[in-house]
Design an enzyme around this catalytic site. Structure first.
Site, PDB file in Angstrom:
ATOM      1  N   ASP B  11       0.866  -1.178   0.000  1.00  0.00           N
ATOM      2  CA  ASP B  11       0.000   0.000   0.000  1.00  0.00           C
ATOM      3  C   ASP B  11       0.903   1.228   0.000  1.00  0.00           C
ATOM      4  O   ASP B  11       1.782   1.354   0.842  1.00  0.00           O
ATOM      5  CB  ASP B  11      -0.886   0.029   1.254  1.00  0.00           C
ATOM      6  CG  ASP B  11      -1.986  -1.015   1.180  1.00  0.00           C
ATOM      7  OD1 ASP B  11      -2.126  -1.663   0.123  1.00  0.00           O
ATOM      8  OD2 ASP B  11      -2.698  -1.202   2.185  1.00  0.00           O
ATOM      9  N   ASP B 130     -13.911  -6.023  -2.140  1.00  0.00           N
ATOM     10  CA  ASP B 130     -13.880  -6.048  -0.673  1.00  0.00           C
ATOM     11  C   ASP B 130     -15.246  -6.496  -0.214  1.00  0.00           C
ATOM     12  O   ASP B 130     -16.250  -5.866  -0.554  1.00  0.00           O
ATOM     13  CB  ASP B 130     -13.605  -4.643  -0.107  1.00  0.00           C
ATOM     14  CG  ASP B 130     -12.234  -4.114  -0.524  1.00  0.00           C
ATOM     15  OD1 ASP B 130     -11.319  -4.932  -0.756  1.00  0.00           O
ATOM     16  OD2 ASP B 130     -12.084  -2.875  -0.612  1.00  0.00           O
TER      17      ASP B 130
END
Lengths: 195, 250
Positions: B11, B130
């Site tokens: 990330d 997600d």
């Protein structure tokens, strides 16, 4: 040594440029016939679809230029498929260097997903491209179409059935996998081609 | 035989690697290019870089980073975060990314998947989902897990598959960051229902969790972040262990 990369409407050309630069080469990305003909090595890379890329090559007269090259040429992925006689993808007539027809993978079990995406081994290698390897090495593949085993096969891979991972005829070499994305093994293969 | 893939996920915020726990609370984990190179040398099969900055300025920095990653990394890498339209895809592929991953934008405008597949080929299009188990089954979430939708995980994954996605990257929000293993039941169902590869994400804590994602969840690849970034599970050791159970590139 001058290395040229054929510039056409396929993706992934920059990755090959980057990989060659990591090896210290200074490739030119070009569609200029004179530059291509005068290079010591020509790489015909790409990711794309057979019909539209063949059409582009034809419109830009690159088809005849590629066929007429006499120095070592390396086709990669769609580049290898376009060097064959015909592709089932879009029922496309290709350049006809290799006497082989490109077919679509037809899975026989559910876990055989198409495209094949990821690392698989190359076996029965017989070419200077694979010098320095003592075991079946893993290389990176992304493809939905394949070249069956044929006279020009210099490496095989097994996915759904055994097929050609690499081809060689006269001054033309080709790999179905992406040496530019295959870690240190891929770097060795590119080095062997440049030698 | 095609190998199962191990994919470290980085990330990226303001040019450095961070990793959240349950999508909140960020901790720095190093230089993204050095880390990527290290993983590549250690045997990572692919890398994923996710841009978690939302600003225009941040996006420019990320594109520059992608260019440098492409110059230095010799294995495939996927980039994601903030991709809303075809132009974003074009920009990142041009910078040298091998694949792009879309999440919220795909749920908002599902035809984006068709467009990407038609323009650049299915192989570049990873659809990230997600999802979280609710009283009404597995539901998809938007905006980094902040917004619940009506979309059912399995229906959406099937639709993405049919629209031309090349892979599904499934993150179980319940499992993410808590290191108790991947959502193997849901993974197994996805793997059975889809014709494209499934990447497991969220929940890796020990080596056995990776094994189970492959042998129980039938995933094609397993993604993890913090266990790699903080050296809890060295990749060479992990791959040696996994090779006892599944095909692995050593």
């Amino acid at each position: 040594m001058q290395v040229s990369i054929v510039k056409y409407n396929a993706g992934n050309i920059r990755s090959v440029d980057n990989a060659l630069r990591r090896l210290g080469a200074e490739p030119i990305i070009t569609d200029d016939p004179t530059v291509l003909r005068n290079s010591d090595r020509v790489i015909f890379p790409g990711q794309g679809e057979a019909e539209s890329t063949m059409q582009y090559l034809h419109e830009h007269k690159l088809d005849e230029i590629i066929k007429g090259l006499t120095q070592p040429v390396l086709g990669i992925c769609i580049g290898m498929q376009l060097l064959c006689r015909h592709s089932e993808e879009g029922n496309t007539d290709c350049l006809g260097i290799f006497d082989a027809d490109v077919r679509r993978f037809r899975p026989t079990e559910h876990n055989q997903k198409v495209p094949q995406m990821g690392w698989n081994t190359i076996n029965d290698t017989k070419s200077k491209l694979f010098e320095g390897f003592s075991k079946p090495e893993f290389v990176y593949f992304v493809h939905s179409f394949y070249v069956p085993l044929c006279e020009a096969t210099i490496a095989t891979t097994d996915y759904i059935q055994p097929y050609s991972a690499a081809l060689h005829k006269d001054n033309f070499f080709a790999t179905q996998f992406h040496p530019e994305k295959s870690g240190s093994v891929g770097e060795q293969i590119l080095k062997n081609f440049l030698l | 035989m095609l190998a199962k893939r191990i994919i470290p996920c980085l990330d990226i915020k303001d040019g450095t690697t961070v990793k959240g726990t349950n999508f909140v609370g960020l901790r720095e984990a190093g230089d993204p290019i050095e880390l990527g190179k290290l993983y590549s040398q250690q045997g990572a099969d692919e890398l994923v870089y996710l841009d978690i900055t939302a600003s225009h300025e941040g996006r420019k920095t990320f594109t520059q980073l992608v260019t440098r990653i492409a110059e230095e990394i010799n294995i495939p890498f996927t980039v994601g975060g903030g991709i809303n339209e075809l132009q974003d895809v074009d920009r990142l592929l041009n910078a040298g990314a091998d694949k792009i991953s879309i999440n919220s934008a795909a749920i908002r405008h599902p035809e984006l998947i068709n467009d990407i597949a038609n323009h650049f080929g299915s192989q570049v299009c990873v659809v990230a989902i997600d999802a979280k188990q609710t009283a009404n089954g597995w539901k998809c979430f938007l905006n980094g897990g902040r917004l619940e939708t009506e979309r059912d995980l399995f229906q959406w994954a099937r639709e993405a598959n049919d629209r031309g996605a090349g892979e599904i990257l499934f993150t179980s929000m319940d499992h993410d960051g808590v290191k108790q293993g991947y959502a193997n039941e849901a993974l197994s169902r996805l793997s059975a229902e889809l014709s494209i590869p499934v990447i497991a994400s969220g929940g890796a804590g020990v080596k056995e969790h990776f094994r189970d994602a492959f042998t129980v969840g039938h995933a094609d690849a397993a993604l993890a972040a913090s266990v790699f970034h903080f050296g809890e599970i060295p990749i060479p050791e992990l791959k040696k262990y996994l090779a006892q159970y599944v095909q692995i590139r050593l």
